[in-house]
Each structure stands twice: as C-alpha cells, then as structure tokens.
Design an enzyme around this catalytic site. Sequence first.
Site, PDB file in Angstrom:
ATOM      1  N   TRP A 185       0.856  -1.195   0.000  1.00  0.00           N
ATOM      2  CA  TRP A 185       0.000   0.000   0.000  1.00  0.00           C
ATOM      3  C   TRP A 185       0.884   1.234   0.000  1.00  0.00           C
ATOM      4  CZ3 TRP A 185      -0.537   3.921   3.836  1.00  0.00           C
ATOM      5  CH2 TRP A 185      -1.435   4.934   3.447  1.00  0.00           C
ATOM      6  N   GLU A 226      -2.853  -2.883  -2.626  1.00  0.00           N
ATOM      7  CA  GLU A 226      -4.035  -2.370  -1.908  1.00  0.00           C
ATOM      8  C   GLU A 226      -4.470  -1.026  -2.474  1.00  0.00           C
ATOM      9  OE1 GLU A 226      -3.529  -2.026   2.341  1.00  0.00           O
ATOM     10  OE2 GLU A 226      -5.566  -1.295   2.640  1.00  0.00           O
ATOM     11  N   LYS A 228      -6.880   2.433  -2.933  1.00  0.00           N
ATOM     12  CA  LYS A 228      -7.475   3.402  -2.013  1.00  0.00           C
ATOM     13  C   LYS A 228      -8.038   4.585  -2.778  1.00  0.00           C
ATOM     14  CE  LYS A 228      -6.484   5.860   2.249  1.00  0.00           C
ATOM     15  NZ  LYS A 228      -5.715   5.843   3.476  1.00  0.00           N
ATOM     16  N   ASP A 259      -9.796  -3.036   1.154  1.00  0.00           N
ATOM     17  CA  ASP A 259      -9.958  -2.524   2.512  1.00  0.00           C
ATOM     18  C   ASP A 259     -11.345  -1.894   2.565  1.00  0.00           C
ATOM     19  OD1 ASP A 259      -9.958  -0.463   4.612  1.00  0.00           O
ATOM     20  OD2 ASP A 259      -7.830  -0.890   4.848  1.00  0.00           O
ATOM     21  N   HIS A 262     -11.831   1.875   2.008  1.00  0.00           N
ATOM     22  CA  HIS A 262     -11.148   2.525   0.885  1.00  0.00           C
ATOM     23  C   HIS A 262     -12.016   2.780  -0.343  1.00  0.00           C
ATOM     24  CE1 HIS A 262      -6.768   1.506   2.217  1.00  0.00           C
ATOM     25  NE2 HIS A 262      -7.485   2.072   3.160  1.00  0.00           N
ATOM     26  N   HIS A 286      -8.883  -6.325   4.096  1.00  0.00           N
ATOM     27  CA  HIS A 286      -8.582  -5.528   5.277  1.00  0.00           C
ATOM     28  C   HIS A 286      -9.930  -5.105   5.836  1.00  0.00           C
ATOM     29  CE1 HIS A 286      -4.147  -4.025   4.914  1.00  0.00           C
ATOM     30  NE2 HIS A 286      -4.253  -5.322   5.122  1.00  0.00           N
ATOM     31  N   ASP A 294     -12.247   7.090   5.786  1.00  0.00           N
ATOM     32  CA  ASP A 294     -11.449   5.906   6.098  1.00  0.00           C
ATOM     33  C   ASP A 294     -10.868   6.047   7.504  1.00  0.00           C
ATOM     34  OD1 ASP A 294      -9.988   3.580   5.862  1.00  0.00           O
ATOM     35  OD2 ASP A 294      -8.295   4.575   4.901  1.00  0.00           O
ATOM     36  N   ASP A 296     -10.771   4.002  10.071  1.00  0.00           N
ATOM     37  CA  ASP A 296     -10.166   2.828  10.697  1.00  0.00           C
ATOM     38  C   ASP A 296     -10.683   2.552  12.104  1.00  0.00           C
ATOM     39  OD1 ASP A 296      -8.191   1.518   8.820  1.00  0.00           O
ATOM     40  OD2 ASP A 296      -7.578   3.600   8.635  1.00  0.00           O
ATOM     41  N   ASP A 326      -7.776  -4.537   9.655  1.00  0.00           N
ATOM     42  CA  ASP A 326      -6.976  -3.307   9.592  1.00  0.00           C
ATOM     43  C   ASP A 326      -7.763  -2.176  10.237  1.00  0.00           C
ATOM     44  OD1 ASP A 326      -5.334  -1.195   9.075  1.00  0.00           O
ATOM     45  OD2 ASP A 326      -5.631  -1.174   6.897  1.00  0.00           O
TER      46      ASP A 326
HETATM   47  C1  RNT Z   1      -4.073   2.662   4.720  1.00  0.00           C
HETATM   48  C2  RNT Z   1      -4.188   1.211   4.406  1.00  0.00           C
HETATM   49  C3  RNT Z   1      -3.088   0.343   4.949  1.00  0.00           C
HETATM   50  C4  RNT Z   1      -2.666   0.723   6.336  1.00  0.00           C
HETATM   51  C5  RNT Z   1      -1.601  -0.174   6.903  1.00  0.00           C
HETATM   52  C6  RNT Z   1      -0.999   0.374   8.153  1.00  0.00           C
HETATM   53  O1  RNT Z   1      -5.185   3.368   4.397  1.00  0.00           O
HETATM   54  O2  RNT Z   1      -5.414   0.732   4.832  1.00  0.00           O
HETATM   55  O3  RNT Z   1      -3.444  -0.983   4.864  1.00  0.00           O
HETATM   56  O4  RNT Z   1      -3.740   0.793   7.218  1.00  0.00           O
HETATM   57  O5  RNT Z   1      -0.682  -0.443   5.933  1.00  0.00           O
HETATM   58 ZN    ZN Z   2      -5.720  -1.392   4.764  1.00  0.00          ZN
END
Ligand code: RNT
Ligand code: ZN
Length: 419
Positions: A185, A226, A228, A259, A262, A286, A294, A296, A326
Amino acid sequence: MEKNNSYLRAKERYASLGIDTDVAIEKIKGTPVSIHCWQGDDVAGFEAKGPSLSGGGILSTGAYPGKAKNISQLTDDIDKAFSLIPGHKKLALHAMYGDFKGKRIDRDQIEPEHFDWWLSWARERGHGLDFNPTLFAHPKQDEGYSLASEDKGIRDFWVEHVARSRKVGAYLGSKLGSLCTNNIWIPDGEKDITPSRAVHRKYLIDSLDRALEQSYPGSDLLDSVESKLFGIGYEYYTPGSNDFYLLYAARKNIAITLDTGHFHPTELVSDKISAILPFLPAVLLHLSRGIRWDSDHVTVLNQEIIDIMAEIKRSDAFGKVHVGTDFFDGSINRIGAWALGARAVAKAMLHAHLEPTDKLRAYEKERNFFARLALFEELKAMPFGDVWDHYLDGEGIVTDRDLTGEVMSYEKDVLSKRD
Ligand code: RNT
Ligand code: ZN
C-alpha cells in the site's frame, strides 16, 4: 449444563434448516484470520526515528494510556489479544516493526534477520505471518510520492524497500511452511487538482514491475496491491486507485487487497468479491470500519462484514480470500479493540457458515421470492449467540460477557504499570 442445553436447542433449530452447527464450527476453525500488528501502538513501529518523519497519509487518534513502546511489550499485548480470539491466527507485520535493536536501519536496508524475533514467536505458538512494506512515515515520502514519484532517486529507494520486503516475506513463509502475503500500500497522491495523473501512474507501473521482478515460490509468498480512494492530505488524487490495481493485478496474476474503508461510502466490498475472484488468483481483505471517511474504527459485526463473509461462503472461496483486519483506535483499550474487532470477524464467518444457502437458492429457483425474503428475516432471530458461545467454550476462550473483565484485568495488571 444450562449452556449446553441452549446449544442443543440451537443445534436443532439450525438442523431443521439443513445446517449442521458442528460442521460450521469445524469449518471456521480451519480458516485463518490475519490480524494486523499495528493496532497495538497506533501505527508507530520500532524504527530508531530520524528527525523529520511524518505520518504520511496515516493517522491514528486517541491517547489511551498503556500503549506498547517496544517489541516485547507489543508481543505481550498481541499474546493477550490472541488469547481472546478463537481460531487459527496469523499476525500481519509491517516492515517498520522489525527487531532493529535500536539501530537506524533505513527501509532500503531491511533484511530477513530483522524479523527473526517474530519468526520464532510465530513458530512457538503455531501462528502464521503476513508482511507489509512500509511506504509511509518517512522523509522520502514527504513530497507526497513514493513508488509513483517523478524523482528517480526516490523511486529507486522505495523499489528497493518493496523488493526487500518481498524477500523478508518469502523467508518468513518458507521458514514457517505457511504462505506469507506481501501487501503493498502506498499513500501517494495529490491534495488538489493536478494535470499529472497519467505521469504518476506510468511511474507506478514501472516501479511495481521492478519491485516484483524477483520470483519466489507461490507457496511462500503471495504479493498483493491495496487500492485506495483518497488519503488525508491526498484528497484529490491517488494513483493506486481500484481500477488501476485491479488491472495491474490481473496482468501480473497477483492479488488485490480490498480494505472496507477505501471506497466511496455506498460502494460495497461484499459485491466486489464474486466480481474479482474469477480473474485473480486471490483477494486479501482488510476488514475495517470507516465512519464518514477511512477512519479505521474497530471492526464490529455490521451488515457489511456479515455480507462479505456470506459472499465468500456462497462462492466457496475461503481458500482464495485471505481474511484480515486493519483498524487502529488509540482512544480505547487497545487490546480490547484488537480482540473485539477480530472476534467480530470470526462471528461473521460463523454466521456465514450457518446460512442455509441451498434452501435460499431452492426458493429462488422456484421463483418464490417471498419465501426467500422470509427466510433471510427468520435467520436474523435464530439462536446464533448460543452457537458462538459453544464455539468459544470449546476453544477455551471467554464468551462475550466475560470479555470486558478479562481486558480490564490486563489493563490493571500490565498496562497501568507502563510509564
Ligand atoms: C491505509 C491502508 C493500509 C494501512 C496499513 C498500516 O489506508 O489501509 O493498509 O492501514 O498499511
Ligand atoms: Zn488497509
């Protein structure tokens, strides 16, 4: 005894729909979940940091006390969290979590030996490992670009880092005798309107091609990219979009990482799984929870997580979808956050295995769409919690009602004593 009775009643209820709860439990035991290491210290890592490291597109908020400050504290916390999570576990590492012993090892100098601590940790406990190169929080990313930079020196540095990360991943996979994924990523992008979308994407292709040049046995290493939509400070454009990586992954026959934070808020990862799987060797997940962006947040048992697992089950694809978490929340007990999020994933997986998919499809074939909808509704009030409790009991893991107590005693005995 009473618990047992409620399980037996639940078992009968599911059996009447053609579902064997014991078989469902066996299936979930065999499916690994990759749990990210970075919830434990708010994505800080163990590098001896130089003066100008920036967050680089990643931000954890909250200052809850007791954060792990070194590798042994983080390992203690992961052990505690893992003891609260049922099933087969892998730990997803980031390159910045190497055992650098206080030395300044820059990202283009990492070696497999920097991860031997984790290797023996995983080996002793029978856990798997996954890997992530770290392309953020570094002065060479401060101008907003890493692999997609226009500056050849910067690109070369990061290509070297990703190539070395793959070497580490392949090493961990081969030593453990279990596949290690390498998830790439990059935070790269632009804050505002740019005429240079194409330029950066061209460089990104070239950098990825170079970083992926060396081949490793497929049983040791699986590369993934990955995608985004945007990042903090990179709201306008990011070269590593989903379209870009889907096509890149298809061309290289590697995996894509989806993810759940994302995508556009109305876009669903649950719909993407069956769309992508016919064309790629694997998908990494993720599982996260974005609130408005995003953000998290800790994964909980929400409809999207339930639907994602149901889609994997309906496609019989648990072998091709590598389920992982994640999230990073520094505002609550971090061990509790880890356990709760990973348990929600396990719950969703169990929920999927308890779905009478054949029966739903039979109604559909008869075009009895009322019966199909009614069965979906009936499932919501089924005694799912009794099956979940029974699974945890069998694994010797606390049920939900004792989770808070367990987390609070660890806070009192261990976390509160950290300075
Ligand atoms: C960031 C991505 C990625 C990170 C990690 C720490 O938006 O989701 O996966 O969260 O690499
Ligand atoms: Zn991620």
